[in-house]
Design an enzyme around this catalytic site. Structure first.
Site, short mmCIF file in Angstrom:
data_model
loop_
_atom_site.label_atom_id
_atom_site.label_comp_id
_atom_site.label_asym_id
_atom_site.label_seq_id
_atom_site.Cartn_x
_atom_site.Cartn_y
_atom_site.Cartn_z
N THR A 66 0.83 -1.21 0.00
CA THR A 66 0.00 0.00 0.00
C THR A 66 0.86 1.26 0.00
O THR A 66 2.01 1.25 0.46
CB THR A 66 -0.89 0.04 1.27
N LYS A 99 8.51 4.35 2.52
CA LYS A 99 9.86 4.86 2.19
C LYS A 99 10.30 5.96 3.14
O LYS A 99 10.66 7.07 2.73
CB LYS A 99 9.94 5.35 0.74
N PHE A 100 10.31 5.64 4.42
CA PHE A 100 10.78 6.58 5.45
C PHE A 100 12.18 7.08 5.06
O PHE A 100 13.00 6.31 4.54
CB PHE A 100 10.85 5.87 6.80
N ASN A 105 13.94 9.83 15.23
CA ASN A 105 12.82 10.35 16.02
C ASN A 105 11.63 10.71 15.14
O ASN A 105 10.49 10.41 15.48
CB ASN A 105 13.28 11.57 16.83
N THR A 106 11.89 11.34 14.00
CA THR A 106 10.79 11.72 13.10
C THR A 106 10.15 10.48 12.47
O THR A 106 8.92 10.37 12.38
CB THR A 106 11.33 12.67 12.00
N TYR A 208 10.57 -0.82 -16.76
CA TYR A 208 10.03 -2.15 -16.48
C TYR A 208 10.90 -3.27 -17.04
O TYR A 208 11.51 -3.14 -18.10
CB TYR A 208 8.64 -2.31 -17.09
#
Ligand code: S5P
Length: 245
Positions: A66, A99-100, A105-106, A208
């Site tokens: 997701t 995709k941090f 901390n954030t 692709y």
């Protein structure tokens, strides 16, 4: 005559024997049981579309990926509760492709707070490793798939970057694998997006390959297919086609 033997990939059963992380084990067990290595990317923008897609592709996938922040009518009770029920019914995992890419901390706040409360429902998440080793410490209760290399044209994930990213990813106990367009060390699970049977690109930088190419040359463990499935006239059949490929 000198014979060169092509290096073969380890089987899912072999990977299951050596995997350490509970989420990696669950993914491999699901892959073995459902005889599938397909992850469908549900890049749709309403709860109704998300749930309808999950119901159609559920039997043939091992995980639904997701981007929960593109759901315009997101509501925890109406979106996540039924999605979790479908995941339970069809035995697939939930992969939030967040995709941090920030300081620990954030990322911890983005992971646990806000409206999405990713920590409460995702089995595993994607994260950049650009914030360094300790930035991944917050993902304690999930598996992390590290973004090692990206599929888009001109991506900055050069071989030098990938080498450094792999050092961080492969040494962190929360990491189960990586997203990449290149082979990864055998102890990491390889997730490869940018897979489509009909197109070679999308005109917006996406590139692709076919399932055959990524399994044979990259030794991918799991393919990630978005538009090839959800834009198809019959997503259920398309999921089966990609699973069989
Ligand atoms: O390098 C990447 C990494 C990811 S996670 N390239 C990608 O395309 N993805 C994701 O895979 C992307 O965000 C999208 O959700 C999916 C590919 O979708 P498709 O429609 O192009 O198959």
């Amino acid at each position: 005559v000198v014979q060169f033997e092509e290096k073969t990939r380890l089987s899912y059963e072999q990977k299951l024997e050596t995997s350490q992380h509970s989420v990696a084990k669950k993914l491999l067990e699901t892959a073995i049981t459902k005889e599938s290595n397909l992850i469908a990317s549900a890049d749709v923008t309403t709860t109704d579309e998300l749930l309808a897609l999950a119901e159609k592709v559920g039997p043939n996938i091992i995980a639904l990926k997701t981007h929960i922040d593109i759901i315009s009518d997101f509501d925890y009770e109406k979106t996540i509760v039924p999605l979790k029920a479908l995941a339970e019914k069809h035995k697939f995992l939930l992969m939030e492709d967040r995709k941090f890419a920030d300081i620990g901390n954030t990322q911890e706040l983005q992971f646990t707070s806000g409206v999405f409360k990713i920590t409460d429902w995702a089995d595993f998440v994607t994260s950049q490793v650009i914030g360094g080793y300790e930035s991944l410490d917050c993902f304690k209760n999930v598996g992390v798939v590290a973004i090692v290399g990206m599929s888009s044209k001109g991506a900055l994930t050069t071989s030098a970057y990938r080498e450094e990213a792999l050092k961080v990813a492969n040494s962190h106990p929360n990491v189960i694998g990586g997203v990449s367009q290149n082979q990864l060390p055998e102890e990491m699970l390889l997730f490869t997006p940018g897979v489509n049977l009909a197109d070679s690109g999308d005109g917006k930088g996406q590139q692709y390959n076919t399932p055959e190419h990524v399994f044979k040359t990259l030794h991918t463990d799991f393919i990630i297919v978005g538009r090839g499935i959800y834009k198809s006239e019959n997503p259920g059949n398309a999921a089966l086609t990609y699973k069989n490929e």
